[in-house]
Structures are given as structure tokens and as C-alpha cells.
Design a protein around this motif. Structure first.
Motif, PDB file in Angstrom:
ATOM      1  N   GLY A  81      -0.029   7.160   3.128  1.00 30.25           N
ATOM      2  CA  GLY A  81       1.148   6.330   2.937  1.00 30.25           C
ATOM      3  C   GLY A  81       1.099   5.049   3.735  1.00 30.25           C
ATOM      4  O   GLY A  81       2.112   4.374   3.877  1.00 30.25           O
ATOM      5  N   GLN A  82      -0.060   4.662   4.242  1.00 30.15           N
ATOM      6  CA  GLN A  82      -0.191   3.498   5.099  1.00 30.15           C
ATOM      7  C   GLN A  82      -0.525   2.259   4.272  1.00 30.15           C
ATOM      8  O   GLN A  82      -1.356   2.310   3.369  1.00 30.15           O
ATOM      9  CB  GLN A  82      -1.273   3.725   6.153  1.00 30.15           C
ATOM     10  CG  GLN A  82      -1.002   4.910   7.068  1.00 30.15           C
ATOM     11  CD  GLN A  82      -2.142   5.164   8.030  1.00 30.15           C
ATOM     12  OE1 GLN A  82      -3.155   4.463   8.015  1.00 30.15           O
ATOM     13  NE2 GLN A  82      -1.985   6.169   8.864  1.00 30.15           N
ATOM     14  N   TYR A  83       0.128   1.145   4.615  1.00 29.74           N
ATOM     15  CA  TYR A  83      -0.181  -0.131   3.979  1.00 29.74           C
ATOM     16  C   TYR A  83       0.099  -1.261   4.963  1.00 29.74           C
ATOM     17  O   TYR A  83       0.826  -1.090   5.942  1.00 29.74           O
ATOM     18  CB  TYR A  83       0.616  -0.318   2.685  1.00 29.74           C
ATOM     19  CG  TYR A  83       2.109  -0.418   2.860  1.00 29.74           C
ATOM     20  CD1 TYR A  83       2.756  -1.644   2.954  1.00 29.74           C
ATOM     21  CD2 TYR A  83       2.903   0.735   2.921  1.00 29.74           C
ATOM     22  CE1 TYR A  83       4.125  -1.734   3.095  1.00 29.74           C
ATOM     23  CE2 TYR A  83       4.267   0.662   3.061  1.00 29.74           C
ATOM     24  CZ  TYR A  83       4.887  -0.575   3.151  1.00 29.74           C
ATOM     25  OH  TYR A  83       6.248  -0.656   3.298  1.00 29.74           O
ATOM     26  N   CYS A 156       0.745  -6.743   9.745  1.00 26.89           N
ATOM     27  CA  CYS A 156       1.794  -5.780  10.060  1.00 26.89           C
ATOM     28  C   CYS A 156       1.534  -4.496   9.286  1.00 26.89           C
ATOM     29  O   CYS A 156       1.271  -4.535   8.083  1.00 26.89           O
ATOM     30  CB  CYS A 156       3.176  -6.330   9.706  1.00 26.89           C
ATOM     31  SG  CYS A 156       3.633  -7.819  10.641  1.00 26.89           S
ATOM     32  N   GLY A 157       1.598  -3.359   9.974  1.00 29.04           N
ATOM     33  CA  GLY A 157       1.375  -2.075   9.345  1.00 29.04           C
ATOM     34  C   GLY A 157       2.682  -1.361   9.049  1.00 29.04           C
ATOM     35  O   GLY A 157       3.640  -1.442   9.825  1.00 29.04           O
ATOM     36  N   TYR A 158       2.718  -0.659   7.915  1.00 30.40           N
ATOM     37  CA  TYR A 158       3.918   0.053   7.503  1.00 30.40           C
ATOM     38  C   TYR A 158       3.529   1.449   7.020  1.00 30.40           C
ATOM     39  O   TYR A 158       2.359   1.757   6.820  1.00 30.40           O
ATOM     40  CB  TYR A 158       4.646  -0.708   6.394  1.00 30.40           C
ATOM     41  CG  TYR A 158       5.052  -2.116   6.783  1.00 30.40           C
ATOM     42  CD1 TYR A 158       6.254  -2.366   7.436  1.00 30.40           C
ATOM     43  CD2 TYR A 158       4.234  -3.192   6.490  1.00 30.40           C
ATOM     44  CE1 TYR A 158       6.626  -3.645   7.788  1.00 30.40           C
ATOM     45  CE2 TYR A 158       4.591  -4.490   6.842  1.00 30.40           C
ATOM     46  CZ  TYR A 158       5.795  -4.705   7.492  1.00 30.40           C
ATOM     47  OH  TYR A 158       6.156  -5.973   7.844  1.00 30.40           O
ATOM     48  N   GLN A 159       4.540   2.283   6.800  1.00 32.77           N
ATOM     49  CA  GLN A 159       4.329   3.664   6.373  1.00 32.77           C
ATOM     50  C   GLN A 159       5.361   4.024   5.324  1.00 32.77           C
ATOM     51  O   GLN A 159       6.550   3.716   5.470  1.00 32.77           O
ATOM     52  CB  GLN A 159       4.447   4.613   7.590  1.00 32.77           C
ATOM     53  CG  GLN A 159       4.287   6.074   7.260  1.00 32.77           C
ATOM     54  CD  GLN A 159       2.850   6.449   6.918  1.00 32.77           C
ATOM     55  OE1 GLN A 159       1.924   5.868   7.475  1.00 32.77           O
ATOM     56  NE2 GLN A 159       2.667   7.390   6.028  1.00 32.77           N
ATOM     57  N   LEU A 160       4.908   4.689   4.250  1.00 31.20           N
ATOM     58  CA  LEU A 160       5.831   5.164   3.236  1.00 31.20           C
ATOM     59  C   LEU A 160       6.668   6.325   3.776  1.00 31.20           C
ATOM     60  O   LEU A 160       6.369   6.886   4.831  1.00 31.20           O
ATOM     61  CB  LEU A 160       5.068   5.620   1.991  1.00 31.20           C
ATOM     62  CG  LEU A 160       4.321   4.555   1.190  1.00 31.20           C
ATOM     63  CD1 LEU A 160       3.612   5.209   0.009  1.00 31.20           C
ATOM     64  CD2 LEU A 160       5.255   3.464   0.708  1.00 31.20           C
ATOM     65  N   THR A 161       7.687   6.689   3.032  1.00 29.95           N
ATOM     66  CA  THR A 161       8.509   7.835   3.392  1.00 29.95           C
ATOM     67  C   THR A 161       7.660   9.100   3.419  1.00 29.95           C
ATOM     68  O   THR A 161       6.719   9.245   2.637  1.00 29.95           O
ATOM     69  CB  THR A 161       9.654   7.999   2.383  1.00 29.95           C
ATOM     70  OG1 THR A 161      10.348   6.753   2.245  1.00 29.95           O
ATOM     71  CG2 THR A 161      10.638   9.068   2.829  1.00 29.95           C
ATOM     72  N   ASP A 162       7.987  10.004   4.332  1.00 24.66           N
ATOM     73  CA  ASP A 162       7.224  11.251   4.458  1.00 24.66           C
ATOM     74  C   ASP A 162       7.189  12.003   3.134  1.00 24.66           C
ATOM     75  O   ASP A 162       8.215  12.149   2.456  1.00 24.66           O
ATOM     76  CB  ASP A 162       7.849  12.141   5.545  1.00 24.66           C
ATOM     77  CG  ASP A 162       7.683  11.547   6.936  1.00 24.66           C
ATOM     78  OD1 ASP A 162       6.790  10.702   7.105  1.00 24.66           O
ATOM     79  OD2 ASP A 162       8.451  11.934   7.838  1.00 24.66           O
TER      80      ASP A 162
END
Length: 246
Positions: A81-83, A156-162
């Protein structure tokens, strides 16, 4: 002969414990049959909200590219889920940076030579002058990074919902995207990053890469976000199970 009036109200019988248990049992049975449908609808809402998170990232990258004049890249790792959203310099900016850096380096070198000449004259006039301090600035060291420029900035790094991951991503390859992708640093295309999907590019003129990004949940349901290159606008598709509908 007078009749006696019975003013007492008739007594209604209450519910027995058995009747209450039967009613509760029926409620539990109906809830058990309806729960899969409720859960399915809830997971569908969560999947759509997660896809809207990616669409918001697309919109932010497009606005940043148009506002700053710097191409923005959207990268993700399939199966996770990383982008990341990252700014990237284009050719003209790199040339301008190198030119300005070279000019600064030449100006600094000229100024240093002038100061060195005057310092040498002063030293020859006084034989008892002290040697230069070891902390004095070396012109080669001082000007070595004057013309250097980084090809990427603002990562910048982000994460999707679990519970949600990127399942796949498709991008139309063209000459413009290939040129921009070749400017990425070497460490962004080596190692684990080499297995990432092709970056989605957002250009300062408002256009973007023609791409389709698919998100899946743990139940096997997926949803696709289509990005139109000519307008840079993202469109959310319908949720599906298995292969994406054509």
C-alpha cells in the motif's frame, strides 16, 4: 332486583418467556442471513474511499506540477500500500541550474584569485607573516558543489488504508514519458524500486500519463482508477472481483 356492575377491566395476558425467546431467535436468524450483505456493502464503501485517496493524490500532483512548473511523479509498489509523490526537474531547469552554478563558480574563483593575489603581495612585503590557517577554505572544495543540481526533490511517502494494496498499474509508454523517466536518479530504478510499477507523470501544462491503477482488498475485490493523459483528470471505475472488465 338490582344487578351488580362489574367495573373491573379485563386482564390481558403478557408474553411468556418462550415467546420472547422465539422472537429473539428470529431476530438473530435474520441478522445472520443479512450480515454478509451488510459486510459486503461496508467493504465496498471502504474500497471506494481508498480509491478516492489515490485520486486525491493524483489531483494534488497535477496541481503542484502546474503551480511550480516542475513535473511530478507518482510511484507505487505492487503488492503493498506504499506510494510516493515526487517532484522532478526537467531538462530546461537542469540546464538553467547548471548554467547558474557554473557562473557562480566562475565568479567565486575570480574573487578568490583576486584576494589571493593581494594576499601574496602583502605576504612578500612582510617576511614575518604567519602561515595560512589549516581551516582556510580550499577553492576547489568550496566550488565543487556550486554547479551540482539534484534531479528530484520534495519526495513524500504515503500509505493506503490498512487491508488495501496496489494490485497492478498500466501506463502508456511514449517518448515524453521515456525522456522524463530517464531523468530519475539511478537509485530509484535499482534494487527493490526496480520492481515498482512505471511512474505516473504529471506535467506543468496540465497533462499526465495515460495510466490505469488498480487497488484490491483482502477479499479479492478490486477497483480501477483511470487517468486520462490529455486532461490529467482521473475517473473512478466500478468495483469488481477477478479480472478487470474491459
Amino acid at each position: 332486583m338490582h344487578r351488580r356492575r362489574n367495573n373491573s377491566r379485563p386482564v390481558r395476558p403478557g408474553f411468556t418467556l418462550l415467546e420472547l425467546m422465539l422472537v429473539l431467535g428470529l431476530i438473530v436468524m435474520v441478522g445472520a442471513f443479512a450480515w454478509p450483505s451488510i459486510q459486503h456493502a461496508y467493504e465496498g464503501i471502504r474500497l471506494k474511499k481508498t480509491a478516492e485517496q489515490v485520486m486525491a493524490a493524483f489531483g494534488h500532483a497535477r496541481v503542484q506540477a502546474m503551480a511550480t512548473g516542475v513535473t511530478q511523479t507518482f510511484r507505487f509498489q505492487p503488492g503493498t500500500g506504499q506510494y510516493t509523490v515526487m517532484a522532478m526537474l526537467d531538462d530546461s531547469q537542469g540546464v538553467d541550474s547548471d548554467a547558474s552554478g557554473a557562473s557562480s563558480a566562475m565568479a567565486g574563483s575570480t574573487a578568490h584569485n583576486s584576494s589571493s593575489a593581494s594576499s601574496t603581495t602583502s605576504t612578500s612585503a612582510d617576511s614575518s607573516a604567519t602561515p595560512a590557517s589549516p581551516n582556510s577554505t580550499d577553492p576547489n572544495t568550496a566550488n565543487s558543489g556550486a554547479g551540482s543540481s539534484s534531479s528530484t526533490s520534495g519526495s513524500c511517502g504515503y500509505q493506503l488504508t490498512d487491508g488495501f494494496v496496489f494490485s497492478k498499474g498500466d501506463r502508456v509508454q511514449d517518448n515524453r514519458a521515456a525522456l522524463a523517466e530517464s531523468m530519475l536518479p539511478s537509485d530509484a530504478t535499482s534494487g527493490a524500486a526496480a520492481e515498482s510499477a512505471p511512474p505516473v507523470l504529471f506535467y506543468p501544462d496540465g497533462t499526465a500519463s495515460e495510466a490505469v491503477v488498480t487497488i484490491a482488498d483482502k477479499t479479492g475485490r478490486s477497483i480501477s482508477i483511470s487517468l486520462r493523459g490529455l486532461t490529467g483528470v482521473a475517473r473512478l471505475g466500478d468495483a469488481f472481483t477477478g479480472e478487470a472488465p474491459q
